[in-house]
Every structure is written in C-alpha cells, then in structure tokens.
Design an enzyme around this catalytic site. Structure first.
Site, PDB file in Angstrom:
ATOM      1  N   ASP A 198       4.561   1.004  11.308  1.00  0.00           N
ATOM      2  CA  ASP A 198       3.825   0.913  10.811  1.00  0.00           C
ATOM      3  C   ASP A 198       3.888  -1.231  11.747  1.00  0.00           C
ATOM      4  OD1 ASP A 198       3.620   2.328  10.429  1.00  0.00           O
ATOM      5  OD2 ASP A 198       3.559   2.240   8.239  1.00  0.00           O
ATOM      6  N   ARG A 254       1.152  14.558  13.213  1.00  0.00           N
ATOM      7  CA  ARG A 254       1.481  14.727  12.629  1.00  0.00           C
ATOM      8  C   ARG A 254       1.496  16.194  11.185  1.00  0.00           C
ATOM      9  NH1 ARG A 254      -1.151   9.054   9.617  1.00  0.00           N
ATOM     10  NH2 ARG A 254       1.325   8.645   8.702  1.00  0.00           N
ATOM     11  N   ARG A 312      -8.218  -0.436   5.127  1.00  0.00           N
ATOM     12  CA  ARG A 312      -7.550   0.398   4.554  1.00  0.00           C
ATOM     13  C   ARG A 312      -6.273  -0.435   4.438  1.00  0.00           C
ATOM     14  NH1 ARG A 312      -6.178   5.277   7.905  1.00  0.00           N
ATOM     15  NH2 ARG A 312      -4.763   5.362   5.934  1.00  0.00           N
ATOM     16  N   LYS A 336       0.745  -1.228   0.058  1.00  0.00           N
ATOM     17  CA  LYS A 336       0.443   0.257   0.149  1.00  0.00           C
ATOM     18  C   LYS A 336       0.792   1.238   0.289  1.00  0.00           C
ATOM     19  CE  LYS A 336      -1.818   2.162   3.740  1.00  0.00           C
ATOM     20  NZ  LYS A 336      -1.504   3.073   3.894  1.00  0.00           N
ATOM     21  N   ASN A 337       1.802   1.058   0.660  1.00  0.00           N
ATOM     22  CA  ASN A 337       3.036   2.463   0.862  1.00  0.00           C
ATOM     23  C   ASN A 337       3.133   2.878  -0.090  1.00  0.00           C
ATOM     24  OD1 ASN A 337       1.297   2.950   3.115  1.00  0.00           O
ATOM     25  ND2 ASN A 337       3.486   2.131   4.487  1.00  0.00           N
ATOM     26  N   CYS A 368      -5.113   8.431   9.770  1.00  0.00           N
ATOM     27  CA  CYS A 368      -5.131   7.886  10.932  1.00  0.00           C
ATOM     28  C   CYS A 368      -4.859   8.604  11.843  1.00  0.00           C
ATOM     29  CB  CYS A 368      -3.508   6.889  11.297  1.00  0.00           C
ATOM     30  SG  CYS A 368      -4.260   5.433  10.158  1.00  0.00           S
TER      31      CYS A 368
HETATM   32  C1  UD1 Z   1       4.411   6.707   6.275  1.00  0.00           C
HETATM   33  C2  UD1 Z   1       3.332   5.640   5.852  1.00  0.00           C
HETATM   34  C3  UD1 Z   1       3.036   5.100   7.255  1.00  0.00           C
HETATM   35  C4  UD1 Z   1       4.591   5.528   8.204  1.00  0.00           C
HETATM   36  C5  UD1 Z   1       4.729   6.464   7.941  1.00  0.00           C
HETATM   37  C6  UD1 Z   1       6.714   6.418   9.039  1.00  0.00           C
HETATM   38  C7  UD1 Z   1       2.673   5.597   3.742  1.00  0.00           C
HETATM   39  C8  UD1 Z   1       1.509   6.207   3.192  1.00  0.00           C
HETATM   40  N1  UD1 Z   1       2.252   5.955   5.301  1.00  0.00           N
HETATM   41  O1  UD1 Z   1       4.071   7.846   6.445  1.00  0.00           O
HETATM   42  O2  UD1 Z   1       2.102   3.671   7.543  1.00  0.00           O
HETATM   43  O3  UD1 Z   1       3.494   5.138   9.249  1.00  0.00           O
HETATM   44  O4  UD1 Z   1       6.094   6.845   7.240  1.00  0.00           O
HETATM   45  O5  UD1 Z   1       7.108   5.153   8.725  1.00  0.00           O
HETATM   46  O6  UD1 Z   1       3.571   5.366   3.407  1.00  0.00           O
HETATM   47  N2  UD1 Z   1       6.257  15.092  10.617  1.00  0.00           N
HETATM   48  C9  UD1 Z   1       6.893  16.521  10.602  1.00  0.00           C
HETATM   49  N3  UD1 Z   1       6.552  17.318   9.953  1.00  0.00           N
HETATM   50  C10 UD1 Z   1       6.426  16.760   9.107  1.00  0.00           C
HETATM   51  C11 UD1 Z   1       6.014  15.239   7.817  1.00  0.00           C
HETATM   52  C12 UD1 Z   1       6.149  14.776   9.411  1.00  0.00           C
HETATM   53  O7  UD1 Z   1       7.468  16.666  12.183  1.00  0.00           O
HETATM   54  O8  UD1 Z   1       6.214  17.746   7.390  1.00  0.00           O
HETATM   55  C13 UD1 Z   1       6.433  14.310  11.651  1.00  0.00           C
HETATM   56  C14 UD1 Z   1       5.965  13.107  11.659  1.00  0.00           C
HETATM   57  O9  UD1 Z   1       4.381  13.649  12.364  1.00  0.00           O
HETATM   58  C15 UD1 Z   1       5.784  11.411  12.359  1.00  0.00           C
HETATM   59  C16 UD1 Z   1       7.427  11.496  10.809  1.00  0.00           C
HETATM   60  O10 UD1 Z   1       7.705  13.533  10.696  1.00  0.00           O
HETATM   61  O11 UD1 Z   1       6.238  12.004  13.677  1.00  0.00           O
HETATM   62  C17 UD1 Z   1       7.550  10.786  10.341  1.00  0.00           C
HETATM   63  O12 UD1 Z   1       6.173  10.927   9.518  1.00  0.00           O
HETATM   64  P1  UD1 Z   1       6.086  10.812   8.158  1.00  0.00           P
HETATM   65  O13 UD1 Z   1       7.819   9.604   7.890  1.00  0.00           O
HETATM   66  O14 UD1 Z   1       6.298  11.521   7.496  1.00  0.00           O
HETATM   67  O15 UD1 Z   1       5.917   9.340   7.660  1.00  0.00           O
HETATM   68  P2  UD1 Z   1       3.930   9.364   6.900  1.00  0.00           P
HETATM   69  O16 UD1 Z   1       5.288   9.744   5.441  1.00  0.00           O
HETATM   70  O17 UD1 Z   1       3.075  10.825   7.045  1.00  0.00           O
END
Ligand code: UD1
Length: 430
Positions: A317, A131, A409, A22-23, A126
């Site tokens: 995850d 985030r 999902r 999915k990711n 979620c």
């Molecule tokens: C992706 C995955 C999710 C997984 C996560 C971490 C997909 C669709 N989802 O989510 O399943 O749990 O990676 O491996 O691929 N953050 C900030 N600022 C930002 C962006 C992120 O502070 O602008 C923080 C987030 O709050 C979190 C951390 O960075 O604490 C990691 O998040 P991120 O790697 O961005 O997760 P996703 O890409 O949303």
C-alpha cells in the site's frame, strides 16, 4: 465530480495529525456483528469506505450512532461510533453493496459464526489484480462450514450446533482471510489454530478488540494465531490504531519536497521497513513524544530499491507512493511488487508528469529525472492516486488530479492536512 489541483514547488513545514487506520477500522466495525451488545470504536477516520461499511452493517440490522460531537484531534476529526447489532435482520450481503468495496465481503465471518449462515456477493473493490476468495473458503471450510458459489454469491452454512474449531495453514498470506477466520473462530466450538497468518498490525488490533469483547485469542501479530472459542461475545470500547499507510505517505511527501514535518499521533513501530527505506533516500526520521519527525534539507533524493512483502516487509500500500518519490531520485531504482499483479497503474500517470519508468513483469525500473512538470492526471486506485499527489507536490506548475473519489476512500482531509504545511492543494468541484 471533484478534482484536486496542486501547484508544486513548496517545501512542507508543520504538523500533520495522523488519522485512525482505515484498514483497522473496517474489520473492527465488522466485528461488531459478532455481539448483540454495543461495540464503541474511537478514532474512526471519516472516509468514504467507512461510510460505505456503515450502510452495509445497517443492512444486516446494526444500529449505528456517530457521536454528535466530533472528537477534535489536532486538525482532523476522529469520530467515536457505536455499533449495536441486537438482532441480525439479514444474512445476505447483496452485490449492490459488496461490489463497491472488497472488505465488505468480510461480513461472511461474523454472520456465519453468529447466525449459522451467510450469503455474500463475490467482492469488488480496487482493480488491482484478480483478488480471489479461495483462501476464505478453504479457511471457513476448515471450521466445518459448507460453502457453495452460486450466481455470483458465496453461500456458507455452519453445521447443526455451529462451527467447530479447526486447524488451517494459509498457503499464501492474506490479511482479509486472516481477519475473517479469526472472527469466525471466536464463536466456534473448541480451539482453532491459524498457521501462516497475516502479521499486519491491523490483525493484532482486531484481536485486541475481540479479546476486550471476551474472545480468547493469542498470537495475533505472529504467524500462528490460536483462538479458543467462547459461547458469546460482549460489547467493548476500543481505539483504532494509527494509520501506518497515511503515516508513510506523508513521510514520503516530505522526503519528496523537502521540509520539516511532525506526523502526530502515530507510531514508528508500525512501519519500520518503510521508514528505513525513506531514510535511505536521504530524509532524517526521528521519534517524538507523540509521533515521528521527518526532515529533508537541500540534499537530493537517493535511489533506493524496494520489494513489497507481507508485514513486516515493505507494504504494497506504499509502493505507488515510493515510486512517486523515486521519480526524482538522482539515479536508477527498482521496485518489485509481490503482493498484487497489476498494481502498476500509476506508472503511466506518473509518466505524464515527466517520470521515466519502464516495466518488466512485476518490477518497475525508475530513472530519476531532474524535474517533473505538472499535467492533468487521473487517479486509478486508492494508493495510486496519492502517489500522483506526492509527485505533483514536487512538480513545476499545476497538476489536476481527476477521479479523486479514490483518494476519499482512504485519505482523511488530505488537502487540508497538506495545505496547513504550506502545500498548494485545493479541491475543485465542477
Ligand atoms: C488488505 C488491505 C489492502 C492491502 C492488502 C495487502 C484492507 C481493507 N485492505 O487487502 O489495503 O493492500 O491487505 O497488504 O485491509 N488472495 C488470494 N485468495 C484469497 C485472498 C487473497 O489469492 O482468498 C491473494 C490476493 O489476490 C493478493 C494476496 O492474496 O494477491 C494478498 O491479499 P490480501 O492480503 O487478502 O489483501 P486484502 O485483505 O484484500
């Protein structure tokens, strides 16, 4: 609303086909917005998140056709989907669509790179922590974008002549922001260097697809990615890589119940840290021609401590699922979550099955119990919900999991895959 009924106690024996990730599928689908040509993706899992993104891409003008004949792959149905965005008809991603899934925010990268502007609602998804999107904004600003937040929307515009290559070092690893910056940089003028990039296999898979479309990306899968901008991208055909989270989840299910299962169409190199942790609990894991074999005989489950980390560390995850496994270990284990705050919502639901877990900040202490007992529980997020399934498979009696739309999902045909291995799992529609 559907619920899942599980009667625990059966060992798992058989073959489980692993779906496309999915990711990986989500960013790959979004990358189709970068070209007016057709991007064909094979091995796309049939999941609620994929369907939601199909709606979002359609809103931007993508013409999407799913292969009428579903390609049969073991017992699951991987689909081939063609995406053609000849013209972008809207550069706005509205709240009603984006609020349902955080990854839909990522359309900001291709829209900005191709059309010079994007108006994208702040995301939902979620409820596992705050985030924010600061890293996306800083990264795109490093390519020359002008970004304002107004009324719950991020308004991004590129300067006259388009984005320009730049250098950006992420202060914190972000998978999504790495995907977005890499996509945006493919069409920028000049070279972009991304430092402290996410090294997740899904980032490398996206780069592979973008390169097949004509991009010039090197270093994806390492901490430094270099992208030489090109004028345009073409179509391509790409196969989505196997889902490492699904792989790890079923491996943990076998480690929990005991049994002997082959996880087909997957690759152990995608999740070595997690497999090592599962091995330490007492399961035997070996490679087969097409995947992984997981065996656990009579011996109990040993307690193992883990700390989540960006790839190649233990994936956040799989944290909830590992906690499910540890609830029946023969001792005390600790699980520390470093990626998301508030990703312990499964704790109180696992407690309903008899688990003994206490929380202190970002660390959970799990005291293994001899037996779990089925109970009604509620899925709270995507990965948390499947940890309840794992625990329920080894609990005595019946567990009824409600709010299973969370499971839909991210887990394709979960009940079918488990049932074929001897588990008692059924979907109940009210
Ligand atoms: C992706 C995955 C999710 C997984 C996560 C971490 C997909 C669709 N989802 O989510 O399943 O749990 O990676 O491996 O691929 N953050 C900030 N600022 C930002 C962006 C992120 O502070 O602008 C923080 C987030 O709050 C979190 C951390 O960075 O604490 C990691 O998040 P991120 O790697 O961005 O997760 P996703 O890409 O949303």
């Amino acid at each position: 609303m559907d619920r899942i009924r599980i009667v625990g106690g059966n060992k798992l024996h058989g073959v489980i086909p692993i779906s496309g990730a999915k990711n990986a599928a989500l960013p790959l689908m979004i990358a189709s917005l970068l070209t007016d040509d057709t991007l064909t993706l094979e091995n796309v899992p049939h999941l609620a998140d994929v369907e939601q993104l199909i709606r979002i891409l359609g809103n931007h003008g993508a013409d999407i056709s799913v292969n009428g004949r579903r390609e049969r792959q073991g017992e699951s149905y991987a689909r081939t989907i063609h995406f053609t965005s000849r013209n972008i008809v809207s550069t706005t991603a509205p709240y009603e669509l984006v609020s349902k899934m955080r990854a839909s925010f990522w359309v900001i990268g291709p829209l900005l790179a191709r059309e010079g502007k994007a108006r994208v609602s702040l995301p939902g998804g979620c409820a596992i922590g705050t985030r924010p999107v600061d890293l996306f904004i800083e990264g795109l600003a490093a390519l020359g974008a002008n970004i304002e937040i107004d009324g719950g929307y991020v308004n991004a515009t590129a300067p006259e002549g388009g984005l320009t290559g730049g250098r950006y070092v992420f202060p914190k690893v972000s998978v999504g922001a790495t995907h977005v910056l890499m996509m945006a940089a493919t069409l920028a003028n000049g070279t972009t260097v991304i430092g402290n990039a996410a090294r997740e296999p899904e980032v490398a898979d996206l780069a592979k697809c973008l390169n097949a479309m004509g991009a010039k990306i090197s270093g994806a899968g390492t901490g430094t990615i270099t992208i030489e901008g090109v004028r345009s991208l073409s179509g391509a055909r790409h196969r989505v890589l196997p889902d490492r989270i699904e792989t790890g989840t079923y491996a943990m299910a076998v480690a929990m119940t005991g049994g002997d299962v082959i996880l087909e169409d997957t690759d152990s190199s995608l999740l070595e840290t997690a497999l090592e942790a599962i091995r330490r609990t007492g399961a035997e894991i070996s490679e087969t021609n097409s995947g992984i074999r997981v065996v656990r005989n009579g011996a109990g489950i040993r307690p193992v401590d883990i700390v989540t980390d960006p790839f190649p560390g233990f994936p956040t995850d799989l944290q909830a699922q590992f906690m499910g496994l540890m609830t029946k270990s023969s001792g005390v284990s600790h699980i520390t979550e470093t990626i998301f705050e508030n990703r312990f919502m499964h704790v109180q639901e696992l407690a309903r099955l008899g688990a003994k877990i206490s929380l202190s900040g970002q660390t959970a202490k799990i005291e293994g119990v001899g037996r779990l007992k089925g109970a009604p529980v509620m899925a709270t997020d995507l990965r948390a919900s499947v940890s309840l399934v794992i625990a329920a498979l080894a609990a005595e009696g019946e567990t009824m999991v409600s709010r299973v739309y969370h499971l839909d999902r991210g887990f394709e045909r979960l009940e079918e895959k488990l049932t074929r291995c001897g588990a008692h799992v059924e979907r109940v529609s009210d």
